[in-house]
Enzyme design. Structure first.
Site, PDB file in Angstrom:
ATOM      1  N   HIS A  25       0.826  -1.206   0.000  1.00 42.54           N
ATOM      2  CA  HIS A  25       0.000   0.000   0.000  1.00 42.54           C
ATOM      3  C   HIS A  25       0.864   1.261   0.000  1.00 42.54           C
ATOM      4  CE1 HIS A  25      -3.617   2.401   1.086  1.00 42.54           C
ATOM      5  NE2 HIS A  25      -2.737   3.143   1.729  1.00 42.54           N
ATOM      6  N   GLU A  26       1.814   1.322   0.929  1.00 41.88           N
ATOM      7  CA  GLU A  26       2.657   2.509   1.026  1.00 41.88           C
ATOM      8  C   GLU A  26       3.600   2.621  -0.164  1.00 41.88           C
ATOM      9  OE1 GLU A  26       1.952   4.728   3.113  1.00 41.88           O
ATOM     10  OE2 GLU A  26       0.538   3.485   4.240  1.00 41.88           O
ATOM     11  N   HIS A  29       1.961   4.687  -2.842  1.00 41.10           N
ATOM     12  CA  HIS A  29       2.133   6.129  -2.610  1.00 41.10           C
ATOM     13  C   HIS A  29       3.554   6.567  -2.981  1.00 41.10           C
ATOM     14  CE1 HIS A  29      -1.701   6.377  -0.676  1.00 41.10           C
ATOM     15  NE2 HIS A  29      -1.349   5.711   0.408  1.00 41.10           N
TER      16      HIS A  29
END
Length: 377
Positions: A25-26, A29
């Protein structure tokens, strides 16, 4: 008899699920941020005390923290892990401002924020596509092979050989569609459209409710019509079609999440069904005992769940940021700092309340409160 996993396996399985998913997920980003020219000052897996860390040549501090319940990427110009804008970014040098998050165009900021949930969905689609390619796709027709006596289907007058055209206005293409529709609607009234001997007619019925045990001591209510399929049909899936099948399955899972959440908010389901990190840890361990494929499939489900939850329009979550960007796009100016601060405080309160609720539910499902009441009594 399936045995509950021990504490060590449960803990290891939980870390094996949450750790990679938070990283993925990170990473979404981070990668889109780099593509947009934003400097990442910190990339953290977990919260709390730092276990170990290192700084790469770009100046990003990569850290692993003690509490593996989340993570964050802090970009230049962020005030904290929630990506609230630091007012001091305007005082930076021109070079520093150029690589800060707040200085980027609206579409780039939105892309960076949306990349986290998006990569969770892509990660799950990759897993489900692999399963589809290896095992094929179930295409068993939505035809009643057997109607169980005394069942909800029998009460509605269904007979073996009937094709279920639709339930509740939703088309039933395969027998899996029937199962997925019924299982989250125990005890609900349902309008059926049936095809028999070339003729189509409507029937009103009620989905049956049965109590099932998952083999680990957990019981729950599930909807059943009381139908069994005929001969199963499993079609091979080509490499090109596998992603299509995976996207369709992901869509079904998300729709089920939305429908069950709607049932909770409307009172059709109890809030006690909401689970949190402790429940995820328990089910992670249980999935691990069932074999590697069951565990990997569970990882895909949690990845979809993580992507979906993060898109909810709650400040502190990615969906809250995207909501602000949507407002900014409409009014052609950012939401005021005061409004954002109020929203973030409210969002934090909502998240904390939800965390307390799901933790209470988790402990209740483990029988803690019953045990304590027994000790007190």
């Amino acid at each position: 008899m399936i045995h509950n996993p021990g504490f060590l396996l449960t803990a290891l399985a939980f870390v094996a699920v949450i750790g990679p998913l938070v990283f993925v997920h990170e990473l979404g980003h981070y990668l889109v941020g780099r593509w947009c020219g934003v400097k990442a000052e910190a990339f953290s897996i977990g919260f709390g005390p730092e276990i170990f860390a290192w700084v790469d040549r770009r100046g990003t501090r990569w850290r692993v923290a003690a509490l593996p319940l989340g993570g964050y990427v802090r970009f230049k110009g962020d005030m904290n892990a929630a990506s609230m804008t630091d007012p001091a970014w305007l005082e930076m040098s021109a070079q520093d401002r150029a690589e800060s998050f707040p200085a980027k165009p609206l579409w780039q900021r939105a892309a960076i924020v949306a990349a986290g949930p998006a990569i969770n969905f892509l990660f799950a689609i990759l897993i489900l596509a692999t399963f589809a390619f290896v095992h094929g796709e179930s295409r068993t027709p939505a035809v009643a092979g057997v109607v169980q006596p005394g069942s909800a289907a029998a009460a509605a007058g269904l007979k073996a050989g009937d094709r279920i055209v639709s339930l509740g206005g939703r088309d039933m293409a395969t027998f899996d569609d029937i199962r997925l529709y019924a299982q989250i609607r125990p005890g609900e009234a349902v309008a059926m459209v049936i095809e028999r001997d070339g003729k189509t007619f409507a029937r009103d019925g009620k989905i049956g409710s049965v109590t099932e045990d998952d083999g680990f001591g957990n019981t729950f209510q599930i909807g059943r019509l009381g139908l069994a399929p005929g001969d199963p049909v499993v079609e091979p899936v080509s490499l090109l079609r596998a992603p299509v099948v995976a996207i369709e399955r992901t869509g079904q899972i998300v729709r089920t999440m939305i429908e069950t959440m709607g049932q909770i908010f409307s009172g059709g389901r109890s809030v006690k069904e909401l689970g949190g990190p402790l429940k995820i840890a328990q089910v992670s361990g249980q999935a691990a005992t069932l074999g590697i494929e069951s565990f990997i499939f569970f990882v895909a489900l949690i990845s979809i769940n993580l992507g979906f939850i993060n898109l909810l329009p709650i400040p502190m979550l990615d969906g809250g940021h995207l909501l602000f960007y949507g407002i900014e796009a409409v009014q052609r100016r950012p939401v005021s700092a005061q409004a954002q601060e109020w929203a973030y405080r409210s969002g934090l309160a909502v998240l904390m309340a939800m965390m307390l609720l799901v933790t209470f539910n988790d402990l209740s499902s483990f029988g803690l409160w019953k045990s304590l009441s027994g000790l007190i009594g």
